[in-house]
Design a protein around this motif. Structure first.
Motif, mmCIF file in Angstrom:
data_model
loop_
_atom_site.group_PDB
_atom_site.id
_atom_site.type_symbol
_atom_site.label_atom_id
_atom_site.label_comp_id
_atom_site.label_asym_id
_atom_site.label_seq_id
_atom_site.Cartn_x
_atom_site.Cartn_y
_atom_site.Cartn_z
ATOM 1 N N GLU A 145 -16.770 51.406 -46.026
ATOM 2 C CA GLU A 145 -18.352 51.378 -45.338
ATOM 3 C C GLU A 145 -19.090 51.186 -46.847
ATOM 4 N N ILE A 146 -19.649 49.875 -46.961
ATOM 5 C CA ILE A 146 -20.729 49.693 -48.138
ATOM 6 C C ILE A 146 -21.868 49.973 -47.468
ATOM 7 N N PRO A 147 -22.655 50.885 -48.050
ATOM 8 C CA PRO A 147 -24.160 51.033 -47.422
ATOM 9 C C PRO A 147 -24.673 49.741 -47.798
ATOM 10 N N PRO A 148 -25.914 49.564 -46.635
ATOM 11 C CA PRO A 148 -26.734 48.209 -46.909
ATOM 12 C C PRO A 148 -27.482 48.303 -48.291
ATOM 13 N N ARG A 149 -27.724 46.915 -48.721
ATOM 14 C CA ARG A 149 -28.455 46.803 -49.843
ATOM 15 C C ARG A 149 -29.731 46.038 -49.467
ATOM 16 N N THR A 150 -31.034 46.710 -50.326
ATOM 17 C CA THR A 150 -32.009 45.536 -50.063
ATOM 18 C C THR A 150 -31.687 44.177 -50.781
ATOM 19 N N GLU A 151 -32.649 43.329 -50.565
ATOM 20 C CA GLU A 151 -32.592 41.977 -51.217
ATOM 21 C C GLU A 151 -32.603 42.076 -52.804
ATOM 22 N N ALA A 152 -33.541 42.713 -53.222
ATOM 23 C CA ALA A 152 -33.775 43.197 -54.600
ATOM 24 C C ALA A 152 -32.566 43.681 -55.006
ATOM 25 N N GLN A 153 -31.838 44.765 -54.526
ATOM 26 C CA GLN A 153 -30.748 45.374 -55.299
ATOM 27 C C GLN A 153 -29.657 44.313 -55.275
ATOM 28 N N GLN A 154 -29.485 43.471 -54.318
ATOM 29 C CA GLN A 154 -28.393 42.334 -54.244
ATOM 30 C C GLN A 154 -28.681 41.480 -55.614
ATOM 31 N N GLU B 118 -17.877 56.890 -64.757
ATOM 32 C CA GLU B 118 -17.535 55.522 -64.972
ATOM 33 C C GLU B 118 -17.654 54.959 -66.479
ATOM 34 N N LYS B 119 -18.527 55.195 -67.057
ATOM 35 C CA LYS B 119 -18.548 55.004 -68.530
ATOM 36 C C LYS B 119 -17.359 55.375 -69.221
ATOM 37 N N SER B 120 -17.072 56.621 -69.024
ATOM 38 C CA SER B 120 -15.989 57.101 -69.821
ATOM 39 C C SER B 120 -14.635 56.679 -69.179
ATOM 40 N N LYS B 121 -14.642 56.050 -68.128
ATOM 41 C CA LYS B 121 -13.220 55.382 -67.599
ATOM 42 C C LYS B 121 -13.195 54.000 -68.098
ATOM 43 N N GLY B 122 -14.358 53.335 -68.812
ATOM 44 C CA GLY B 122 -14.347 52.064 -69.263
ATOM 45 C C GLY B 122 -14.750 51.154 -68.147
ATOM 46 N N THR B 123 -15.195 51.511 -67.081
ATOM 47 C CA THR B 123 -15.652 50.530 -65.769
ATOM 48 C C THR B 123 -16.545 49.486 -66.476
ATOM 49 N N GLU B 124 -16.302 48.275 -65.961
ATOM 50 C CA GLU B 124 -17.385 47.016 -66.274
ATOM 51 C C GLU B 124 -18.807 47.533 -66.104
ATOM 52 N N PRO B 125 -19.563 46.949 -66.862
ATOM 53 C CA PRO B 125 -21.037 47.309 -66.654
ATOM 54 C C PRO B 125 -21.595 46.788 -65.285
ATOM 55 N N SER B 126 -21.235 45.554 -64.797
ATOM 56 C CA SER B 126 -21.618 45.249 -63.418
ATOM 57 C C SER B 126 -21.020 45.905 -62.392
ATOM 58 N N LYS B 127 -19.994 46.556 -62.529
ATOM 59 C CA LYS B 127 -19.448 47.313 -61.534
ATOM 60 C C LYS B 127 -20.020 48.754 -61.615
ATOM 61 N N ILE B 128 -20.369 49.181 -62.755
ATOM 62 C CA ILE B 128 -21.247 50.551 -62.734
ATOM 63 C C ILE B 128 -22.356 50.249 -62.056
ATOM 64 N N LEU B 129 -23.183 48.989 -62.140
ATOM 65 C CA LEU B 129 -24.326 48.914 -61.537
ATOM 66 C C LEU B 129 -24.293 48.750 -59.952
ATOM 67 N N GLU B 130 -23.394 48.371 -59.599
ATOM 68 C CA GLU B 130 -23.008 48.034 -58.055
ATOM 69 C C GLU B 130 -22.713 49.476 -57.534
ATOM 70 N N ILE B 131 -21.882 50.351 -58.278
ATOM 71 C CA ILE B 131 -21.514 51.648 -57.748
ATOM 72 C C ILE B 131 -22.985 52.684 -57.991
ATOM 73 N N LEU B 132 -23.830 52.437 -58.750
ATOM 74 C CA LEU B 132 -24.797 53.146 -58.707
ATOM 75 C C LEU B 132 -25.793 52.869 -57.443
ATOM 76 N N ILE B 133 -25.970 51.584 -57.115
ATOM 77 C CA ILE B 133 -26.726 51.162 -56.152
ATOM 78 C C ILE B 133 -26.266 51.776 -54.847
ATOM 79 N N ASP B 134 -24.995 51.433 -54.728
ATOM 80 C CA ASP B 134 -24.498 52.085 -53.500
ATOM 81 C C ASP B 134 -24.541 53.555 -53.338
ATOM 82 N N PHE B 135 -24.296 54.075 -54.349
ATOM 83 C CA PHE B 135 -24.516 55.428 -54.462
ATOM 84 C C PHE B 135 -25.715 56.019 -54.170
ATOM 85 N N THR B 136 -26.960 55.287 -54.582
ATOM 86 C CA THR B 136 -28.186 55.444 -54.129
ATOM 87 C C THR B 136 -28.483 55.349 -52.543
ATOM 88 N N ASN B 137 -28.014 54.385 -52.322
ATOM 89 C CA ASN B 137 -28.058 53.911 -50.745
ATOM 90 C C ASN B 137 -27.486 55.037 -49.964
#
Length: 182
Positions: A60-69, A146-165
């Motif tokens: 389940e991916i939490p819904p995102r606002t248009e701005a977040q997307q 996520e930074k310590s695991k070497g996750t790509e910055p774009s994926k970190i941003l997506e994870i943080l937005i989904d975590f927030t939602n």
């Protein structure tokens, strides 16, 4: 005057003053003044660790606002943008997103939230400060992991937005506008 919420910034009449700063002799309201005292009381459960471990298997991916997307889309194109936005999400001062109209009406308050129009009372502000301190600590822990695991910055941003939602309290979302659907 600049009204700021994480990465949301509005400028009104080309007056440059940060929230909590002085403008024409008046102090603009800042909601993060007491965050430090709440941050001392924060303890993090295993929720962040569970989220990090299961992030790739979430059905389940939490819904995102248009701005977040739009942020995610831009981050997929430009990794330095994604890295900068992720860093801002976890390291910037968390403030309430207040209505410019309520500031025009009365610079010293009370103010209304830009998202819902709710009057910002002392009780709401205290609840926001408690929630913000706890949530920001959890989100920072997730970012660092996520930074310590070497996750790509774009994926970190997506994870943080989904975590927030998924995990930010309704009070936090309403006050900051992050993931708020009203």
């Amino acid at each position: 005057m600049i009204i700021q919420s994480g990465y949301n910034v509005l400028t009104y009449n080309d007056i440059q003053s940060s929230v909590g700063g002085k403008q024409s002799g008046n102090v603009l309201p800042a909601t993060d003044a007491n965050t430090a005292k709440y941050a001392d009381q924060v303890t993090i459960s295993s929720a962040v660790k569970t989220f990090v471990e299961n992030a790739s298997t979430l059905n389940e991916i939490p819904p995102r606002t248009e701005a977040q997307q739009r942020l995610i889309n831009e981050g997929n194109v430009d990794s330095s943008f994604a890295d900068e936005m992720s860093n801002m999400m976890v390291n910037s001062v968390t403030t309430m997103f207040v209505s410019l109209e309520s500031i025009r009406e009365n610079l010293n308050g009370p103010h209304r939230l830009a998202t819902s129009g709710r009057l910002v009372t002392q009780d709401f502000e205290a609840a926001f400060n408690r929630n913000a301190a706890i949530f920001k600590t959890a989100r920072k822990e997730l970012y660092d992991s996520e930074k310590s695991k070497g996750t790509e910055p774009s994926k970190i941003l997506e994870i943080l937005i989904d975590f927030t939602n998924k995990n930010a309290s309704p009070v936090y979302k309403e006050a900051t506008g992050e993931g708020w659907f009203g």
